[in-house]
Scaffold this motif. Structure first.
Motif, PDB file in Angstrom:
ATOM      1  N   ILE A  30       0.825  -1.223   0.000  1.00 31.84           N
ATOM      2  CA  ILE A  30       0.000   0.000   0.000  1.00 31.84           C
ATOM      3  C   ILE A  30       0.852   1.263   0.000  1.00 31.84           C
ATOM      4  O   ILE A  30       0.333   2.367   0.161  1.00 31.84           O
ATOM      5  N   GLU A  31       2.159   1.075  -0.174  1.00 30.04           N
ATOM      6  CA  GLU A  31       3.056   2.222  -0.079  1.00 30.04           C
ATOM      7  C   GLU A  31       2.748   3.284  -1.136  1.00 30.04           C
ATOM      8  O   GLU A  31       2.826   4.488  -0.860  1.00 30.04           O
ATOM      9  N   GLU A  32       2.406   2.859  -2.344  1.00 31.43           N
ATOM     10  CA  GLU A  32       2.177   3.813  -3.435  1.00 31.43           C
ATOM     11  C   GLU A  32       0.690   4.091  -3.667  1.00 31.43           C
ATOM     12  O   GLU A  32       0.332   4.696  -4.668  1.00 31.43           O
ATOM     13  N   MET A  33      -0.174   3.634  -2.753  1.00 29.01           N
ATOM     14  CA  MET A  33      -1.614   3.885  -2.901  1.00 29.01           C
ATOM     15  C   MET A  33      -1.977   5.257  -2.360  1.00 29.01           C
ATOM     16  O   MET A  33      -1.346   5.767  -1.421  1.00 29.01           O
ATOM     17  N   THR A  34      -3.045   5.810  -2.927  1.00 27.73           N
ATOM     18  CA  THR A  34      -3.609   7.045  -2.368  1.00 27.73           C
ATOM     19  C   THR A  34      -4.462   6.680  -1.169  1.00 27.73           C
ATOM     20  O   THR A  34      -4.783   5.507  -0.936  1.00 27.73           O
ATOM     21  N   GLU A  35      -4.849   7.687  -0.395  1.00 27.05           N
ATOM     22  CA  GLU A  35      -5.675   7.445   0.777  1.00 27.05           C
ATOM     23  C   GLU A  35      -7.018   6.838   0.395  1.00 27.05           C
ATOM     24  O   GLU A  35      -7.559   5.983   1.113  1.00 27.05           O
ATOM     25  N   GLU A  36      -7.575   7.308  -0.746  1.00 28.38           N
ATOM     26  CA  GLU A  36      -8.850   6.753  -1.193  1.00 28.38           C
ATOM     27  C   GLU A  36      -8.717   5.273  -1.554  1.00 28.38           C
ATOM     28  O   GLU A  36      -9.602   4.459  -1.244  1.00 28.38           O
ATOM     29  N   GLN A  37      -7.614   4.888  -2.206  1.00 27.80           N
ATOM     30  CA  GLN A  37      -7.397   3.481  -2.553  1.00 27.80           C
ATOM     31  C   GLN A  37      -7.220   2.609  -1.301  1.00 27.80           C
ATOM     32  O   GLN A  37      -7.742   1.492  -1.231  1.00 27.80           O
ATOM     33  N   LYS A  38      -6.509   3.152  -0.328  1.00 27.53           N
ATOM     34  CA  LYS A  38      -6.329   2.406   0.925  1.00 27.53           C
ATOM     35  C   LYS A  38      -7.670   2.170   1.610  1.00 27.53           C
ATOM     36  O   LYS A  38      -7.955   1.068   2.111  1.00 27.53           O
ATOM     37  N   GLU A  39      -8.508   3.233   1.633  1.00 29.37           N
ATOM     38  CA  GLU A  39      -9.819   3.097   2.270  1.00 29.37           C
ATOM     39  C   GLU A  39     -10.686   2.079   1.536  1.00 29.37           C
ATOM     40  O   GLU A  39     -11.384   1.269   2.155  1.00 29.37           O
TER      41      GLU A  39
END
Length: 528
Positions: free
Chosen positions: A469-478
């Motif tokens: 998840i290092e390169e994910m945006t906050e929306e993608q993580k959620e």
């Protein structure tokens, strides 16, 4: 087949040719089989009648050979499994069953065939087993076997006499009790083993070991194994008196000798050792010190003043059975049980076995179950599909670790040990109930330097994994987090998985139950 069904099909005007042919074929097969069984039973009856008459030995031998073949079928034994039939066979086997002196063996071949018939009949017929107890067949066998060390018996007469004694001791608990208490069969079998193995005592419970002795001949090996199997049955119950303790120590000393000798083939040696291990698993652990309380005779150097030759034989036997890769339950459970209980109650045995099985850790970069060492092989068995096998392997390693959860996890990893810990209520850590010395286990410098990096679940140092998840945006993580929650929720609602928690006693339970117990104990503590 019910005859009424056959008649209804044949008489019916609506039955077609195929139905009539099918029902008649089935009827013919069943009737033919019944007639065949009736003929076989009649043949058995006539054979017993002829054997009861005064006919030539060659005719009797041929009748017995035929009866031996027929006696493999349980369905035809009715005429044989009678008091008259059993007395006839016992008389032909030259067994004392009516109070007279032991009959003299005139025709060895005839006696052997009669003994073989008795073995088959008693194995296959409950009625024959009952009758063997009534005519006191075991007493006749013991009287015969007492001639073994005196006058001597032919190999086959001794072998099948021992085999018949084994069957009686296995199938009839009342005969087993009589053999032990009234007929003194344990002492008799000890004497027979001393004779077969040419045992020479150099101490009260120590047998001389001749390192240059030839392998045990195959015929001697066969008789020894039958004696060991019978002793196994007779030692299933406890020995409470002083004489019993002496007998058990003698048996242990003889079993040590058996484990130290070889036969003419590797397979037969393993079979002999297997019977010895089975018998030792019946011996109370108090008497197992006899195995190591002997002088060193050119084998492994003494370990803490104890001779560990036989313990190394047990370890080698265990490894060989593991490497076979089949029949684990019957092949491994007895030796696991023997070494586990020996290690639990005898500190020197435990320390020696641990030095061979669980030496100080150096390589922690590979999983505990990966590799060719004894530890690797045992850890693999901790997740075996057979519950008995995995429990035995896990218990063995747990005892070697002095029933310390931390020590066990160091060698196996949490994932491999979870089954044992859950069963013992030790998921939260701690120790088992055994009493062990407080000496500390020494860790190698390699282990100490890598210990902070070891994954406790897998039991080894893992390569750093990239963060997904290092390169994910906050929306993608959620989004991914909600997706995972929904997946868990769906699996839980379908009862594919169930949330679990650890209770205060260390056992696992459904999460709601575990939380409820914690809340109740918290409330109880607050009220106090």
């Amino acid at each position: 087949m019910d005859l009424n069904i056959v008649l209804s099909k044949v008489e019916s005007r609506i039955s077609n040719e195929e139905e009539i042919e099918s029902v008649l074929r089935e009827y013919n097969r069943e009737v033919g089989l019944l007639l065949f069984l009736c003929l076989l039973q009649k043949l058995c009856e006539e054979l017993i009648r002829i054997l009861g008459k005064d006919v030539q030995a060659s005719c009797q031998t041929m009748c017995l050979e035929t009866l031996r073949i027929l006696s493999r079928d349980k369905k035809v034994l009715g005429p044989v499994a009678t008091k008259q039939g059993m007395l006839v066979l016992a008389q032909l086997a030259a067994l004392q069953v009516t109070g007279e002196s032991v009959p003299e063996i005139l025709e060895v071949g005839l006696v052997v065939e009669a003994l073989k018939c008795l073995c088959n009949v008693i194995f296959n017929s409950v009625a024959a087993q009952q009758l063997s107890a009534e005519i006191n067949l075991a007493s006749g066998l013991c009287a015969r076997l007492r001639m073994y060390t005196g006058q001597g018996l032919s190999h086959e007469v001794a072998l099948f006499s021992l085999r018949l004694l084994f069957l009686l001791s296995a199938l009839r608990t009342d005969v087993r009790s009589c053999l032990r208490q009234e007929l003194k069969a344990v002492d008799l079998l000890i004497e027979i083993l001393e004779h077969i193995l040419s045992i020479k005592w150099v101490g009260k419970y120590e047998v001389a070991v001749d390192l240059e002795a030839p392998p045990l001949p195959l015929e001697d090996n066969e008789r020894a194994m039958e004696a060991l199997k019978t002793l196994f049955n007779l030692t299933l119950s406890d020995f409470n008196d002083e004489d019993g303790a002496h007998q058990l120590r003698l048996i242990t000393a003889i079993m040590r000798h058996v484990l130290m000798i070889k036969t003419q083939t590797e397979d037969k040696t393993e079979e002999l050792h297997s019977h010895a291990i089975n018998l030792l698993s019946n011996i109370p652990v108090l008497f197992l010190d006899v195995m190591i309380s002997v002088q060193s005779q050119g084998g492994i150097e003494e370990y803490s003043g104890k001779n560990m030759d036989v313990i190394q034989v047990l370890l080698d036997f265990m490894v060989k059975r593991i490497d076979k890769g089949s029949n684990f339950k019957e092949g491994l459970t007895p030796v696991f049980s023997l070494m586990t209980e020996s290690s639990r109650h005898h500190r020197d045995i435990r320390k020696y076995i641990k030095a061979q099985v669980l030496p100080p850790l150096k390589d922690v970069k590979n999983r505990p179950e990966v590799g060719t060492t004894i530890r690797n092989k045992l850890v693999r068995l901790m997740t075996h599909v057979d519950t008995g096998v995995k429990q035995s392997a896990a218990e063995f390693l747990f005892v070697l670790c002095k029933e310390s959860v931390d020590n066990l996890l160091k060698y196996t990893g949490y994932g491999n040990a979870a089954g044992l810990l859950a069963a013992r209520g030790l998921l939260a850590g701690g120790r088992g109930g055994g009493q062990y010395s407080e000496d500390e286990d020494s860790d190698t410098e390699e282990y100490k330097s890598l210990k902070p990096f070891i994954n406790p679940i897998t039991g080894h140092v893992e390569e750093p994994m990239p963060n997904p998840i290092e390169e994910m945006t906050e929306e993608q993580k959620e989004y991914e987090a909600l997706k995972l929650v929904n997946m868990f929720d769906q699996l839980s609602r379908q009862q594919i998985i169930q949330p679990m928690g650890v209770k205060q006693d260390g056992t696992i339970a459904p999460l709601a139950e575990a939380i409820s117990q914690c809340n109740m104990e918290s409330c109880s503590s607050d009220s106090d």
